[in-house]
Motif scaffolding. Structure first.
Motif, PDB file in Angstrom:
ATOM      1  N   MET A   1       0.847  -1.202   0.000  1.00 50.84           N
ATOM      2  CA  MET A   1       0.000   0.000   0.000  1.00 50.84           C
ATOM      3  C   MET A   1       0.878   1.247   0.000  1.00 50.84           C
ATOM      4  O   MET A   1       1.864   1.339   0.719  1.00 50.84           O
ATOM      5  N   ILE A   2       0.527   2.212  -0.861  1.00 51.57           N
ATOM      6  CA  ILE A   2       1.311   3.436  -0.968  1.00 51.57           C
ATOM      7  C   ILE A   2       1.008   4.361   0.202  1.00 51.57           C
ATOM      8  O   ILE A   2      -0.146   4.605   0.541  1.00 51.57           O
ATOM      9  N   GLU A 195      16.638  -7.126 -15.093  1.00 53.89           N
ATOM     10  CA  GLU A 195      16.325  -8.377 -14.414  1.00 53.89           C
ATOM     11  C   GLU A 195      17.322  -8.667 -13.298  1.00 53.89           C
ATOM     12  O   GLU A 195      16.960  -9.245 -12.266  1.00 53.89           O
ATOM     13  N   ARG A 196      18.558  -8.254 -13.470  1.00 55.95           N
ATOM     14  CA  ARG A 196      19.557  -8.487 -12.419  1.00 55.95           C
ATOM     15  C   ARG A 196      19.197  -7.702 -11.154  1.00 55.95           C
ATOM     16  O   ARG A 196      19.387  -8.191 -10.041  1.00 55.95           O
ATOM     17  N   VAL A 197      18.664  -6.501 -11.334  1.00 52.51           N
ATOM     18  CA  VAL A 197      18.255  -5.704 -10.183  1.00 52.51           C
ATOM     19  C   VAL A 197      17.013  -6.324  -9.540  1.00 52.51           C
ATOM     20  O   VAL A 197      16.892  -6.365  -8.314  1.00 52.51           O
ATOM     21  N   TYR A 198      16.106  -6.805 -10.363  1.00 53.04           N
ATOM     22  CA  TYR A 198      14.927  -7.498  -9.819  1.00 53.04           C
ATOM     23  C   TYR A 198      15.352  -8.700  -8.976  1.00 53.04           C
ATOM     24  O   TYR A 198      14.807  -8.949  -7.901  1.00 53.04           O
ATOM     25  N   GLN A 199      16.341  -9.461  -9.500  1.00 57.13           N
ATOM     26  CA  GLN A 199      16.812 -10.636  -8.776  1.00 57.13           C
ATOM     27  C   GLN A 199      17.438 -10.243  -7.447  1.00 57.13           C
ATOM     28  O   GLN A 199      17.284 -10.949  -6.434  1.00 57.13           O
ATOM     29  N   LEU A 200      18.130  -9.115  -7.447  1.00 55.35           N
ATOM     30  CA  LEU A 200      18.744  -8.629  -6.213  1.00 55.35           C
ATOM     31  C   LEU A 200      17.676  -8.391  -5.145  1.00 55.35           C
ATOM     32  O   LEU A 200      17.865  -8.746  -3.976  1.00 55.35           O
ATOM     33  N   LYS A 201      16.556  -7.815  -5.540  1.00 53.16           N
ATOM     34  CA  LYS A 201      15.470  -7.580  -4.587  1.00 53.16           C
ATOM     35  C   LYS A 201      14.887  -8.909  -4.093  1.00 53.16           C
ATOM     36  O   LYS A 201      14.564  -9.055  -2.904  1.00 53.16           O
ATOM     37  N   ARG A 202      14.771  -9.882  -4.993  1.00 56.39           N
ATOM     38  CA  ARG A 202      14.245 -11.186  -4.572  1.00 56.39           C
ATOM     39  C   ARG A 202      15.184 -11.857  -3.580  1.00 56.39           C
ATOM     40  O   ARG A 202      14.746 -12.518  -2.636  1.00 56.39           O
ATOM     41  N   ASP A 203      16.486 -11.681  -3.767  1.00 60.27           N
ATOM     42  CA  ASP A 203      17.457 -12.324  -2.892  1.00 60.27           C
ATOM     43  C   ASP A 203      17.722 -11.539  -1.615  1.00 60.27           C
ATOM     44  O   ASP A 203      18.236 -12.103  -0.634  1.00 60.27           O
ATOM     45  N   PHE A 204      17.394 -10.248  -1.627  1.00 59.33           N
ATOM     46  CA  PHE A 204      17.564  -9.410  -0.436  1.00 59.33           C
ATOM     47  C   PHE A 204      16.252  -8.676  -0.163  1.00 59.33           C
ATOM     48  O   PHE A 204      16.180  -7.442  -0.216  1.00 59.33           O
ATOM     49  N   PRO A 205      15.193  -9.395   0.152  1.00 57.66           N
ATOM     50  CA  PRO A 205      13.876  -8.759   0.318  1.00 57.66           C
ATOM     51  C   PRO A 205      13.824  -7.759   1.463  1.00 57.66           C
ATOM     52  O   PRO A 205      12.950  -6.885   1.479  1.00 57.66           O
ATOM     53  N   THR A 223       5.979  -0.137 -13.994  1.00 55.39           N
ATOM     54  CA  THR A 223       6.401  -1.517 -14.252  1.00 55.39           C
ATOM     55  C   THR A 223       7.514  -1.921 -13.301  1.00 55.39           C
ATOM     56  O   THR A 223       7.474  -2.999 -12.693  1.00 55.39           O
ATOM     57  N   HIS A 224       8.507  -1.051 -13.142  1.00 56.94           N
ATOM     58  CA  HIS A 224       9.619  -1.357 -12.228  1.00 56.94           C
ATOM     59  C   HIS A 224       9.131  -1.482 -10.782  1.00 56.94           C
ATOM     60  O   HIS A 224       9.642  -2.304 -10.017  1.00 56.94           O
ATOM     61  N   LEU A 225       8.152  -0.681 -10.418  1.00 52.35           N
ATOM     62  CA  LEU A 225       7.654  -0.702  -9.048  1.00 52.35           C
ATOM     63  C   LEU A 225       6.855  -1.965  -8.726  1.00 52.35           C
ATOM     64  O   LEU A 225       6.545  -2.217  -7.559  1.00 52.35           O
ATOM     65  N   GLN A 226       6.553  -2.747  -9.733  1.00 48.44           N
ATOM     66  CA  GLN A 226       5.956  -4.053  -9.473  1.00 48.44           C
ATOM     67  C   GLN A 226       6.995  -5.038  -8.930  1.00 48.44           C
ATOM     68  O   GLN A 226       6.648  -6.063  -8.344  1.00 48.44           O
ATOM     69  N   HIS A 227       8.277  -4.710  -9.119  1.00 51.62           N
ATOM     70  CA  HIS A 227       9.362  -5.600  -8.712  1.00 51.62           C
ATOM     71  C   HIS A 227      10.248  -4.994  -7.617  1.00 51.62           C
ATOM     72  O   HIS A 227      10.913  -5.746  -6.892  1.00 51.62           O
ATOM     73  N   LEU A 228      10.278  -3.668  -7.535  1.00 52.95           N
ATOM     74  CA  LEU A 228      11.253  -2.979  -6.695  1.00 52.95           C
ATOM     75  C   LEU A 228      10.576  -1.938  -5.813  1.00 52.95           C
ATOM     76  O   LEU A 228       9.387  -1.649  -5.956  1.00 52.95           O
ATOM     77  N   ASP A 229      11.368  -1.345  -4.914  1.00 58.90           N
ATOM     78  CA  ASP A 229      10.846  -0.370  -3.971  1.00 58.90           C
ATOM     79  C   ASP A 229      10.851   1.048  -4.515  1.00 58.90           C
ATOM     80  O   ASP A 229      10.116   1.907  -4.020  1.00 58.90           O
ATOM     81  N   GLY A 230      11.700   1.309  -5.498  1.00 56.67           N
ATOM     82  CA  GLY A 230      11.809   2.676  -5.970  1.00 56.67           C
ATOM     83  C   GLY A 230      12.382   2.771  -7.364  1.00 56.67           C
ATOM     84  O   GLY A 230      12.980   1.823  -7.891  1.00 56.67           O
ATOM     85  N   ASP A 248       3.128  12.858  -8.267  1.00 55.07           N
ATOM     86  CA  ASP A 248       2.428  12.708  -6.985  1.00 55.07           C
ATOM     87  C   ASP A 248       1.101  11.963  -7.162  1.00 55.07           C
ATOM     88  O   ASP A 248       0.715  11.159  -6.309  1.00 55.07           O
ATOM     89  N   GLN A 249       0.423  12.230  -8.271  1.00 58.44           N
ATOM     90  CA  GLN A 249      -0.849  11.565  -8.525  1.00 58.44           C
ATOM     91  C   GLN A 249      -0.645  10.103  -8.942  1.00 58.44           C
ATOM     92  O   GLN A 249      -1.306   9.196  -8.416  1.00 58.44           O
ATOM     93  N   GLN A 250       0.280   9.876  -9.872  1.00 59.28           N
ATOM     94  CA  GLN A 250       0.429   8.533 -10.441  1.00 59.28           C
ATOM     95  C   GLN A 250       1.224   7.566  -9.567  1.00 59.28           C
ATOM     96  O   GLN A 250       0.945   6.369  -9.568  1.00 59.28           O
ATOM     97  N   LEU A 251       2.200   8.077  -8.821  1.00 59.06           N
ATOM     98  CA  LEU A 251       3.078   7.173  -8.072  1.00 59.06           C
ATOM     99  C   LEU A 251       2.892   7.263  -6.560  1.00 59.06           C
ATOM    100  O   LEU A 251       3.321   6.352  -5.838  1.00 59.06           O
ATOM    101  N   PHE A 252       2.287   8.336  -6.062  1.00 58.53           N
ATOM    102  CA  PHE A 252       2.107   8.480  -4.622  1.00 58.53           C
ATOM    103  C   PHE A 252       0.635   8.517  -4.199  1.00 58.53           C
ATOM    104  O   PHE A 252       0.339   8.660  -3.021  1.00 58.53           O
ATOM    105  N   GLY A 253      -0.260   8.411  -5.168  1.00 59.16           N
ATOM    106  CA  GLY A 253      -1.675   8.327  -4.834  1.00 59.16           C
ATOM    107  C   GLY A 253      -2.318   9.615  -4.372  1.00 59.16           C
ATOM    108  O   GLY A 253      -3.378   9.591  -3.757  1.00 59.16           O
TER     109      GLY A 253
END
Length: 330
Positions: A1-2, A195-205, A223-230, A248-253
């Motif tokens: 949740m944002i 994808e390497r950065v996505y994998q990093l997040k999976r391995d270091f949640p 799209t990136h925010l579906q896999h990562l924090d920022g 602010d509208q699209q990414l922070f709600g």
């Protein structure tokens, strides 16, 4: 949740603007802040030597810039600690260590991307900075350097720095060539590997991982925010700063209506006049605004008039008003 109410909280790295030399100065940051209240802004990289021994004020900022992070360049833990303490005392919200810049000048100073080969030293620097101030200490880095570009190498670097208390990494999803490529080429030639950065997040949640490199639209950010924090945007924001108007509208709600381009310009006038009164030349502020009307009829005439007249001593608001008269909103 944002979290849509972050005005009194430490800024997340959900969306930020990359620190860039000769770009993200105090004038640029003030301009960007008018269009997004939640975006995390960064200073240009400031070396520890400039802060500790320089004659200028390299930590100048406006209170309106918050949330804003100070990016440091250096490798000596003690110097970095003193610089981080100075940044905290000047009211910055985060201290970031540059472990990504590949330029020869930076390498000669033993900081930037070459530090990826010295993970333990980076860890020591992080610990020293964390001990010296109460601010979050983050690291911006690459996915590798030269032939040290395996995923195992990246994980080893992250492990060493994480062990000293760093829990937030901004990853430029390209490796850096420390010789043979210019800094400009290092932004384009090494292939992107999201994808390497996505994998990093999976391995270091447990870590906060943000991504940087080649991102141009807010849809790509989503799209990136579906896999990562920022997500961190760089030169696209400089070319097309009005992209910030709906962040602010699209990414922070947030539901606040964005300012129009001309409203942004009007809000800049009092700030520009205050800077002019302090002896700042118009072009130092106006150069960051050249892309404000990108895509609109008259945008080229706007840029040309500012470029040709903004540097003339004594130029004032009238130059910007004349330039704006060439533009027509569709």
């Amino acid at each position: 949740m944002i979290n849509t109410d972050i005005s009194n909280a430490y800024p997340t790295n959900r969306f930020s603007i990359a620190p860039m030399l000769d770009w993200t100065d105090q004038y640029c940051r003030y301009f960007h802040r008018l269009m997004s209240k939640n975006t995390l802004l960064y200073t240009e990289m400031v070396t520890t030597g400039a802060i500790l021994y320089g004659k200028g004020d390299y930590l100048q900022r406006d209170a309106a810039e918050h949330p804003v992070a100070l990016q440091l360049g250096g490798s000596a833990p003690l110097d970095l600690a003193q610089a981080a303490k100075a940044g905290a005392e000047r009211g910055f919200d985060e201290i970031n260590l540059n472990v990504g810049c590949p330029s020869d000048r930076v390498q000669n100073g033993r900081f930037g991307a070459c530090l990826m080969a010295e993970g333990e030293l980076v860890g020591d620097a992080v610990k020293a900075m964390r001990d010296a101030c109460d601010l979050p200490v983050t690291v911006k880095t690459r996915i590798g350097i030269d032939d040290l570009d395996s995923y195992e190498f990246l994980c080893d670097f992250i492990e060493k720095v994480k062990a000293q208390g760093c829990d937030t990494f901004i990853i430029h999803a390209r490796k850096a060539w420390l010789s043979g490529l210019s800094p400009k080429q290092n932004r384009d030639v090494p292939p992107l590997d999201y994808e390497r950065v996505y994998q990093l997040k999976r391995d270091f949640p447990e870590l906060t991982i943000a991504i940087n490199g080649g991102i141009k639209t807010l849809d790509e950010c989503k799209t990136h925010l579906q896999h990562l924090d920022g997500v961190m945007l760089g030169r696209e924001v400089y070319a097309n700063p009005y992209i910030l108007s709906t962040v602010d509208q699209q990414l922070f709600g947030c539901d606040k209506v964005p300012l129009t381009r001309f409203q942004v310009l009007e809000k800049m006038y009092p700030y520009i006049e205050a800077q002019l009164a302090q002896g700042v030349h118009l072009n130092r502020v106006a150069r960051h605004m050249l892309g404000l009307f990108q895509g609109l009829p008259g945008a080229r005439a706007w840029r040309r008039h500012l470029s040709e007249n903004g540097h003339i001593p004594g130029s004032g608001i009238e130059v910007m008003q004349k330039a704006a008269s060439f533009v027509h909103e569709e």
